[in-house]
Write a protein that holds these residues in place. Structure first.
Motif, short mmCIF file in Angstrom:
data_model
loop_
_atom_site.label_atom_id
_atom_site.label_comp_id
_atom_site.label_asym_id
_atom_site.label_seq_id
_atom_site.Cartn_x
_atom_site.Cartn_y
_atom_site.Cartn_z
N ASP A 48 0.83 -1.21 0.00
CA ASP A 48 0.00 0.00 0.00
C ASP A 48 0.87 1.27 0.00
O ASP A 48 0.69 2.15 0.84
CB ASP A 48 -0.94 -0.01 1.20
CG ASP A 48 -2.07 1.01 1.08
OD1 ASP A 48 -2.29 1.53 -0.03
OD2 ASP A 48 -2.72 1.27 2.11
N ALA A 49 1.77 1.34 -0.98
CA ALA A 49 2.78 2.40 -0.97
C ALA A 49 2.18 3.80 -1.03
O ALA A 49 2.75 4.74 -0.47
CB ALA A 49 3.75 2.18 -2.14
N ASP A 50 1.04 3.96 -1.72
CA ASP A 50 0.45 5.30 -1.83
C ASP A 50 -0.82 5.48 -1.00
O ASP A 50 -1.49 6.50 -1.10
CB ASP A 50 0.16 5.65 -3.29
CG ASP A 50 -0.89 4.74 -3.93
OD1 ASP A 50 -1.37 3.81 -3.25
OD2 ASP A 50 -1.22 4.97 -5.12
N GLY A 51 -1.16 4.46 -0.20
CA GLY A 51 -2.35 4.55 0.64
C GLY A 51 -3.66 4.42 -0.11
O GLY A 51 -4.71 4.73 0.46
N HIS A 93 12.36 -15.27 -11.25
CA HIS A 93 11.59 -14.68 -10.16
C HIS A 93 12.51 -13.88 -9.26
O HIS A 93 13.56 -14.35 -8.83
CB HIS A 93 10.85 -15.77 -9.39
CG HIS A 93 9.81 -16.45 -10.21
ND1 HIS A 93 8.58 -15.90 -10.48
CD2 HIS A 93 9.84 -17.64 -10.88
CE1 HIS A 93 7.87 -16.72 -11.24
NE2 HIS A 93 8.62 -17.79 -11.51
N ARG A 94 12.08 -12.65 -8.97
CA ARG A 94 12.92 -11.70 -8.27
C ARG A 94 12.11 -10.96 -7.21
O ARG A 94 10.89 -11.11 -7.13
CB ARG A 94 13.51 -10.70 -9.27
CG ARG A 94 14.31 -11.37 -10.40
CD ARG A 94 14.78 -10.34 -11.41
NE ARG A 94 15.41 -10.97 -12.57
CZ ARG A 94 15.84 -10.31 -13.64
NH1 ARG A 94 15.69 -8.98 -13.70
NH2 ARG A 94 16.40 -10.95 -14.65
N PRO A 95 12.77 -10.12 -6.40
CA PRO A 95 12.03 -9.33 -5.41
C PRO A 95 11.11 -8.31 -6.07
O PRO A 95 11.38 -7.82 -7.17
CB PRO A 95 13.15 -8.62 -4.62
CG PRO A 95 14.39 -9.39 -4.90
CD PRO A 95 14.23 -9.96 -6.28
N VAL A 96 10.04 -7.98 -5.38
CA VAL A 96 9.15 -6.91 -5.81
C VAL A 96 9.74 -5.59 -5.32
O VAL A 96 10.09 -5.45 -4.14
CB VAL A 96 7.73 -7.09 -5.22
CG1 VAL A 96 6.82 -5.93 -5.62
CG2 VAL A 96 7.14 -8.42 -5.69
N ARG A 97 9.86 -4.63 -6.21
CA ARG A 97 10.45 -3.33 -5.85
C ARG A 97 9.43 -2.21 -6.04
O ARG A 97 8.61 -2.24 -6.95
CB ARG A 97 11.69 -3.05 -6.70
CG ARG A 97 12.84 -4.02 -6.44
CD ARG A 97 14.09 -3.68 -7.23
NE ARG A 97 15.15 -4.62 -6.97
CZ ARG A 97 16.02 -4.52 -5.96
NH1 ARG A 97 15.93 -3.48 -5.13
NH2 ARG A 97 16.95 -5.43 -5.77
N ARG A 98 9.53 -1.24 -5.17
CA ARG A 98 8.71 -0.05 -5.29
C ARG A 98 9.27 0.84 -6.40
O ARG A 98 10.35 0.58 -6.94
CB ARG A 98 8.68 0.71 -3.96
CG ARG A 98 8.20 -0.12 -2.78
CD ARG A 98 8.13 0.74 -1.52
NE ARG A 98 7.70 -0.03 -0.35
CZ ARG A 98 8.54 -0.51 0.58
NH1 ARG A 98 9.86 -0.27 0.47
NH2 ARG A 98 8.06 -1.19 1.60
N HIS A 99 8.56 1.92 -6.70
CA HIS A 99 9.00 2.81 -7.78
C HIS A 99 10.34 3.47 -7.45
O HIS A 99 11.09 3.85 -8.36
CB HIS A 99 7.94 3.87 -8.07
CG HIS A 99 6.70 3.30 -8.70
ND1 HIS A 99 6.71 2.69 -9.93
CD2 HIS A 99 5.42 3.22 -8.25
CE1 HIS A 99 5.49 2.27 -10.22
NE2 HIS A 99 4.69 2.58 -9.21
N ASP A 100 10.68 3.59 -6.17
CA ASP A 100 11.96 4.19 -5.80
C ASP A 100 13.09 3.16 -5.76
O ASP A 100 14.22 3.49 -5.40
CB ASP A 100 11.86 4.92 -4.46
CG ASP A 100 11.53 3.97 -3.30
OD1 ASP A 100 11.49 2.74 -3.50
OD2 ASP A 100 11.32 4.47 -2.17
N GLY A 101 12.80 1.91 -6.10
CA GLY A 101 13.81 0.88 -6.14
C GLY A 101 13.93 0.06 -4.87
O GLY A 101 14.59 -0.99 -4.87
N SER A 102 13.31 0.48 -3.79
CA SER A 102 13.40 -0.27 -2.54
C SER A 102 12.59 -1.56 -2.64
O SER A 102 11.61 -1.66 -3.37
CB SER A 102 12.91 0.58 -1.37
OG SER A 102 11.57 0.99 -1.58
N VAL A 103 13.04 -2.57 -1.89
CA VAL A 103 12.41 -3.89 -1.93
C VAL A 103 11.23 -3.94 -0.97
O VAL A 103 11.32 -3.49 0.17
CB VAL A 103 13.44 -4.99 -1.58
CG1 VAL A 103 12.76 -6.35 -1.44
CG2 VAL A 103 14.53 -5.05 -2.63
#
Length: 414
Positions: A359-362, A395-405
């Motif tokens: 829920d990165a943007d709420g 298959h890899r980690p899911v990253r947010r738009h800022d690159g953080s996992v």
């Protein structure tokens, strides 16, 4: 006097708690109904109130709402229901070579289909209503991407965020039929599926398949309310377009607002194994369909007029849906693009649920399936390790738009 005063106060209380009636005046938007999880209905209503032309924003372009179809608007898959009906009524035509149907069909699948379905005159109906081994091989490849013996049915390289061969294979199986014929099969399958009791099954070959399909009442109401509020509502599906169009009419969405796999027709108007491209890609035998990143491409191209390679990229806010809804990883890109609400029907699909629970943007709304919801997933979603499917299939980690996992997330809405 006291009785009259009491009656007046009671009427005032009822009016104060009653939903607002629909009006065409500014600030008076139509109201959602039905049972939703938690505060989801109130949050969706807020989107309608803030973004709809009913709120007085008539000078702005109409906001867009985009819905996946299968298991988002309906319970169960309408393309699968049509394929099952076609197999039970001998509506598939024999290809000259099974490898003609898909660019990636493996040698093992070619041998299995030839052995199970036999040989004969190309273009004649396959007797799948009585030939259980033939129906079984087709269903097994569609469902699992393997033959009945367990061999991989597809081989080679493809972009795993633009297509999955077994999805593209369904419209390819109807090669030689016209879109009108395919739509007629969909209508017959729809009538059967809506009449079957919820949860009913049927046997096709030796496979046990869902016999029923239901429109979700809440989604039907949401789509109707969005349209009354001035939204342009689209369906974007990885199914076959003539089939999806038959079903989308049931929620008031016409063919012009239904986007799915679009088969290329031959000069006689018959379906071929080729489908239209997107984002500068030419017509192919299934390399680019409305699947994961492909759904974004088709939305950008068909709704917002963005052509060429730019259609694969996330667009500015004004050129993205206000609301998007999906249930599976195939929907994750376009649902993530929404600017006001990301509605997720929880079917335990890892990448989508990682982003929903993060829920990165709420603005992420998670809702259990409206009919026969799944039990809670006991293990955390592997967001930090393997939930993301890369273009090469790894298959890899899911990253947010800022690159953080995104850290692993637990299932909490079920």
């Amino acid at each position: 006097m006291r009785q009259l005063l009491a009656c007046a106060l009671a009427v005032t209380a009822v009016l104060a708690t009653a939903p607002a009636a629909h009006s065409d005046g500014p600030g008076a938007c139509p109201r959602l109904s039905g049972t939703w999880y938690g505060d989801n209905r109130a949050r969706l209503q807020q989107v309608i109130d803030e973004r709809g032309t009913c709120a007085g924003h008539r000078e702005r372009p109409r906001p867009v709402a985009a819905f996946d179809w299968d298991n988002t608007v309906t319970k169960n898959d309408v393309t699968d229901a049509t394929l099952a009906w076609a197999l039970r009524h001998d509506r598939l035509l024999r290809p000259a070579r099974w490898t003609d149907t898909s660019a990636w069909l493996s040698d093992a699948a070619d041998r299995a289909l030839t052995r199970a379905c036999g040989t004969g005159e190309p273009g004649t109906p396959l007797p799948t209503s009585t030939d259980a081994p033939c129906a079984d091989e087709i269903l097994q490849i569609r469902e699992n991407g393997t033959t009945m013996s367990g061999a991989p049915a597809f081989a080679g390289r493809w972009n795993h965020r633009r297509t999955v061969p077994q999805y593209a294979w369904v419209p390819q199986l109807f090669t030689g039929r016209t879109p009108a014929e395919l739509a007629s099969y969909a209508r017959a399958a729809r009538a059967e599926a809506l009449a079957a009791p919820v949860g009913a099954t049927r046997r096709v070959g030796t496979h046990t398949l869902p016999a029923s399909v239901r429109y979700y009442d809440q989604q039907r109401d949401l789509i109707r309310t969005l349209r009354r509020a001035g939204f342009d509502v689209y369906v974007v599906s990885a199914g076959s377009e003539p089939i999806t169009e038959v079903w989308s009419r049931g929620v008031g969405v016409d063919a012009a607002h239904t986007i799915a796999i679009r088969s290329v027709l031959d000069r006689h108007g018959r379906i071929t194994p080729w489908n239209e491209g997107c984002g500068g890609a030419p017509a192919t035998r299934g390399a680019v369909i409305p699947y994961i990143d492909g759904k974004r491409c088709w939305i950008n191209q068909e709704i917002y007029g963005v052509h060429g390679p730019a259609a694969w990229q996330r667009q500015p806010r004004a050129q993205r849906p206000a609301l998007a809804a999906g249930d599976a990883d195939t929907d994750v890109t376009f649902v993530s693009d929404a600017t006001a609400a990301h509605l997720v029907i929880n079917r335990n699909k890892p990448e989508l649920m990682c982003r929903a629970y993060d829920d990165a943007d709420g603005r992420w709304l998670v809702n259990p399936m409206f009919l026969q919801p799944l039990p809670r997933r006991t293990a955390p979603y592997p967001c930090s390790t393997t939930a993301y499917t890369a273009p090469d299939g790894t298959h890899r980690p899911v990253r947010r738009h800022d690159g953080s996992v995104v850290p692993d997330r637990r299932d909490t809405v079920y």
